[in-house]
Design a protein around this motif. Structure first.
Motif, PDB file in Angstrom:
ATOM      1  N   LEU A 123      67.339 -37.190 -95.733  1.00  0.00           N
ATOM      2  CA  LEU A 123      66.097 -37.000 -96.465  1.00  0.00           C
ATOM      3  C   LEU A 123      65.794 -35.513 -96.599  1.00  0.00           C
ATOM      4  O   LEU A 123      66.253 -34.698 -95.792  1.00  0.00           O
TER       5      LEU A 123
ATOM      6  N   GLY B 168      64.177 -32.393 -95.693  1.00  0.00           N
ATOM      7  CA  GLY B 168      63.601 -32.116 -94.380  1.00  0.00           C
ATOM      8  C   GLY B 168      64.599 -32.385 -93.287  1.00  0.00           C
ATOM      9  O   GLY B 168      64.452 -31.926 -92.165  1.00  0.00           O
TER      10      GLY B 168
ATOM     11  N   VAL C  39      65.965 -35.433 -91.954  1.00  0.00           N
ATOM     12  CA  VAL C  39      66.116 -36.665 -91.178  1.00  0.00           C
ATOM     13  C   VAL C  39      67.285 -37.490 -91.713  1.00  0.00           C
ATOM     14  O   VAL C  39      67.453 -37.626 -92.921  1.00  0.00           O
TER      15      VAL C  39
ATOM     16  N   ASP D 180      69.074 -40.014 -86.780  1.00  0.00           N
ATOM     17  CA  ASP D 180      67.702 -40.321 -86.380  1.00  0.00           C
ATOM     18  C   ASP D 180      67.420 -41.818 -86.401  1.00  0.00           C
ATOM     19  O   ASP D 180      66.930 -42.381 -85.435  1.00  0.00           O
TER      20      ASP D 180
ATOM     21  N   ILE E  20      58.134 -47.043 -92.924  1.00  0.00           N
ATOM     22  CA  ILE E  20      58.329 -45.800 -92.179  1.00  0.00           C
ATOM     23  C   ILE E  20      58.044 -44.654 -93.133  1.00  0.00           C
ATOM     24  O   ILE E  20      58.475 -44.675 -94.285  1.00  0.00           O
ATOM     25  N   LYS E  21      57.286 -43.644 -92.655  1.00  0.00           N
ATOM     26  CA  LYS E  21      57.011 -42.480 -93.507  1.00  0.00           C
ATOM     27  C   LYS E  21      57.507 -41.212 -92.861  1.00  0.00           C
ATOM     28  O   LYS E  21      57.403 -41.044 -91.655  1.00  0.00           O
ATOM     29  N   TYR E  22      58.061 -40.311 -93.667  1.00  0.00           N
ATOM     30  CA  TYR E  22      58.454 -38.992 -93.170  1.00  0.00           C
ATOM     31  C   TYR E  22      58.232 -38.004 -94.303  1.00  0.00           C
ATOM     32  O   TYR E  22      58.873 -38.098 -95.350  1.00  0.00           O
ATOM     33  N   ARG E  23      57.301 -37.074 -94.126  1.00  0.00           N
ATOM     34  CA  ARG E  23      56.923 -36.129 -95.182  1.00  0.00           C
ATOM     35  C   ARG E  23      56.684 -36.889 -96.497  1.00  0.00           C
ATOM     36  O   ARG E  23      55.901 -37.810 -96.530  1.00  0.00           O
ATOM     37  N   GLU E  24      57.413 -36.506 -97.567  1.00  0.00           N
ATOM     38  CA  GLU E  24      57.151 -37.202 -98.839  1.00  0.00           C
ATOM     39  C   GLU E  24      57.989 -38.464 -98.986  1.00  0.00           C
ATOM     40  O   GLU E  24      57.888 -39.157 -99.991  1.00  0.00           O
ATOM     41  N   SER E  25      58.870 -38.717 -98.011  1.00  0.00           N
ATOM     42  CA  SER E  25      59.742 -39.881 -98.136  1.00  0.00           C
ATOM     43  C   SER E  25      59.127 -41.089 -97.442  1.00  0.00           C
ATOM     44  O   SER E  25      58.335 -40.957 -96.514  1.00  0.00           O
ATOM     45  N   GLU E  26      59.551 -42.263 -97.932  1.00  0.00           N
ATOM     46  CA  GLU E  26      59.009 -43.477 -97.338  1.00  0.00           C
ATOM     47  C   GLU E  26      60.011 -44.618 -97.456  1.00  0.00           C
ATOM     48  O   GLU E  26      60.755 -44.711 -98.431  1.00  0.00           O
TER      49      GLU E  26
ATOM     50  N   SER F 174      62.479 -41.511-102.138  1.00  0.00           N
ATOM     51  CA  SER F 174      62.773 -40.149-101.680  1.00  0.00           C
ATOM     52  C   SER F 174      63.487 -39.415-102.792  1.00  0.00           C
ATOM     53  O   SER F 174      64.184 -40.029-103.591  1.00  0.00           O
TER      54      SER F 174
END
Lengths: 432, 280
Positions: free
Chosen positions: B48, B50, B52, B80, B142-148, B175
């Motif tokens: 992703l 960032g 991950v 991760d 699950i969310k990470y920054r702008e990704s989901e 993403s």
């Protein structure tokens, strides 16, 4: 007649005797021919009889060995048997390969092809249900995906068990710091571990004529010995250094499992070294014949049925007998330099050419093709092999001490490994 | 004196090397997707924006180690999230060897136990390496920054189905400005339910069940309309990918990429734009 000549003729006729038996030739015919040759060449009655006796002994020994090591199991029939994992299991990318020794009432060795998981280890006692099949050549018996019950018992030798797990931990150190492809190649170079090679890489090795690099051949072992020899020579006398490195090779052989192929490589490596140290031709000749005779005493099937055995001896004979001729030819007749050059490439080329020249008939006869690029591929790689193996060795040793130091060494080793893999793939693809 | 200066030079060069790693090793600002050529099975790595790393399924054997070794630098030994679609050997076996060589932070699955011997090896490896495990199903995310990531299946009934292919933990990844759908081996029934319930309209599809003729139905594809379809398939005896499935994908005008022909398929997605690379 000199003692070394007697030793040579007697061990040589023992080898011929084994050859007669394994090819089921007419013993009396061969013996008659041998007697005739002896009469013309030498003529002394007593030694002639000794040679014939030795011939007879070789032939007898072959049959004796087979009656002692009888395989006792039904073929193509669903049976349940108990067996002990007798070698280091080869866990490849897609499946596991186990060599097991059958327990009573059956006897002999078979190979099992089983899924990757659960993983088995050396010495485990298993109860196996399946059909034993004979391979097309008739030399191998195997069971495909049998039903296996683990008894939880261990029937292996304690020493081998410990040594295997030590080797495994060293191999793990390689895989921790190098990407998969390079790590697999390096563990092939250092430990002869080939199980994790991808199919495409195995094909490339074959097509480019470089498989011998990862076979833990006499070549690899002689590099280890020469390398260690020069380190030891720094501290002690030359002769002591030589024997120290021979001792180290023996320890190394036990560590890699003391499997037949590795033992052969070590003996060959040492013989090769002796032959380089000692320029007297008769001693090299005797060393080669005696080595072969001793190996055949341990397993007389090698002579006719094992290509690896034939190839390594052919290559050695090429190095000892053909290389000096080629060198002379180049220097005297063609006025070309046969030594030196960048990374000693001339000598490497000469060595490869002589070894291949001698092995050529066997290669063609067995595999039906010959890699035209192998000379070039080998010359481009061989010069870097000692340094690659040395750096790889440093990487492993540092891995025992510190991950980060090992990582730096691995990066440098990786440059060489990357280049070598590139060459192998390049010539592997051209030749296919 | 000479040896001293070469030691300094050596140290200086090693320093350059370490700083080089620091400089180029940083995460990218776009999504990298690798549909890996691991034979007959599924395994895809998503990196992703960032940095991950998420691994969707592990393939049928250790082949994924080869591919991961080519994608990630040797020093990078952390994954991760590992997401298992369903407990079948061609989807999870690679995870067992992965756990030997990589540190895995979370193992995400649908909670359904596998039925083979190798499943036990995975279970004991997860336990031995103290990997956190999470059981997720439809409605989780699950969310990470702008990704989901949104999980679209299984529901309670699907999870209890005797057919393991219906228990798939289907994941929709938003993403890099695109929607990617990972649907394991689902068949017509689950496809129909998803197409009816969700606004599918996706960009990249991991084609279900290696191109089986009982998956990738017309209704589902008409709803999903993927611009790019990736078929994770290798040498097999099932006839995958089937002509039926290929025809239906072609009918909606989707660009088809197959691992057996293209090798590993690498897709970069940056604000909705796609760059697609084939290994061969």
């Amino acid at each position: 007649m000199r003692a070394y000549d007697i030793a040579f003729y007697i061990s040589f006729s023992f080898i011929v005797g084994i050859g007669i038996a394994s090819l089921s030739l007419n013993f009396f015919l061969v013996a008659a021919v041998a007697a005739l040759v002896w009469w013309v060449k030498d003529g002394r009655f007593f030694w002639g009889c000794m040679v014939l006796l030795s011939l007879l002994f070789g032939s007898f020994y072959y049959h004796f060995y087979h009656s002692e090591n009888k395989q006792n199991f039904p073929l193509d029939e669903q049976i349940t048997f108990e067996a002990v994992v007798s070698g280091y299991p080869k866990s490849g990318l897609t499946d596991q390969q186990l060599d097991v020794a059958l327990q009573k009432p059956y006897g002999g060795e078979v190979r099992l092809y089983v899924p990757l998981y659960p993983e088995f280890s050396y010495g485990e006692v298993l109860i196996i249900t399946g059909k034993i099949t004979e391979s097309a050549s008739g030399r191998l018996h195997y069971v495909n995906h049998p039903l296996i019950k683990d008894t939880g018992l261990n029937g292996g030798s304690y020493l081998r068990l410990k040594l295997f797990s030590f080797k495994e931990s060293l191999v793990t150190k390689i895989f921790r710091v190098l990407p998969e492809e390079k790590a697999a190649f390096l563990s092939g170079l250092l430990f002869g571990e080939r199980a994790e090679f991808s199919d495409s890489f195995v094909t490339s090795l074959k097509n480019s004529g470089t498989t011998h690099l990862v076979a833990l051949s006499g070549y690899n072992i002689s590099i280890i010995t020469v390398g260690l020899g020069s380190v030891f020579a720094y501290f002690t006398k030359r002769r002591t250094a030589f024997w120290l490195s021979v001792l180290f090779v023996i320890a190394f052989v036990i560590m890699t499992g003391a499997e037949e192929s590795v033992v052969r490589a070590a003996v060959m490596g040492i013989v090769f070294l002796v032959s380089r140290q000692n320029s007297r031709l008769y001693s090299v000749r005797n060393a080669i014949t005696l080595t072969a005779a001793i190996m055949l005493l341990l397993n007389p099937d090698l002579l006719v049925f094992n290509v690896g055995f034939q190839l390594s001896f052919a290559a050695l004979i090429g190095l000892v007998y053909i290389q000096p001729l080629l060198k002379e030819l180049l220097q005297r007749l063609l006025k070309v330099k046969a030594e030196g050059g960048f990374l000693n490439w001339r000598e490497n080329a000469l060595q490869t050419a002589s070894a291949q020249f001698a092995a050529f008939p066997i290669i063609i006869g067995t595999f039906g093709y010959f890699s035209p690029w192998s000379l070039l591929a080998n010359v481009l790689i061989l010069g870097l092999m000692p340094i690659t193996m040395f750096l790889g060795f440093v990487t492993v040793v540092l891995g025992l001490i510190s991950y980060h130091l090992s990582l730096l060494a691995a990066w440098i080793t990786g440059l060489f490994l990357g280049y070598e893999i590139f060459i192998i793939n390049l010539f592997g693809n051209i030749s296919s | 004196m000479k040896s001293l200066s070469s030691i300094y030079l050596g140290i200086f060069l090693l320093n350059c090397l370490v700083w080089y790693w620091v400089a180029v090793g940083g995460p990218r600002s776009y999504l990298n997707l690798y549909f890996m050529d691991i034979g007959q099975g599924d395994s895809a790595l998503a990196i992703l924006p960032g940095g991950v790393k998420i691994l969707f399924d592990g393939g049928p054997d250790k082949s994924l180690l080869n591919d991961l070794g080519k994608i990630l630098p040797a020093t990078d030994r952390r994954i991760d999230l590992v997401i298992l679609s369903h407990p079948q050997a061609d989807h999870f076996t690679g995870f067992i060897s992965l756990l030997d060589r990589y540190e895995v932070s979370y193992f995400i699955w649908n909670g359904r136990q596998g039925e083979t011997e190798s499943w036990k090896s995975l279970a004991s490896a997860l336990k031995e390496k103290h990997v956190n495990t999470l059981r997720l199903m439809e409605g989780d995310g699950i969310k990470y920054r702008e990704s989901e990531i949104k999980f679209l299946s299984p529901d309670e009934t699907e999870l209890g189905d005797t057919e393991l292919n219906n228990t798939v933990l289907a994941a929709e990844l938003f993403s890099g400005g695109v929607k990617t759908l990972f649907i394991g081996d689902i068949g017509f029934d689950v496809e129909r339910r998803l197409a009816g319930k969700y606004d599918m309209n996706i960009d990249i599809l991991k084609v279900a069940h290696h191109g089986s003729k009982y998956s990738s139905g017309d209704e589902f594809l008409a709803e999903a309309t993927p611009a790019v379809s990736v078929i994770q398939v290798g040498k097999n005896t099932y006839g995958h990918p089937t002509k039926d499935a290929l025809d239906r994908l072609a009918a909606i005008g989707s660009a088809i990429y197959r691992n057996d022909l293209a090798g590993t398929v690498h897709i970069e997605a940056d604000e909705g734009r796609l760059n697609i690379f084939k290994e061969r």
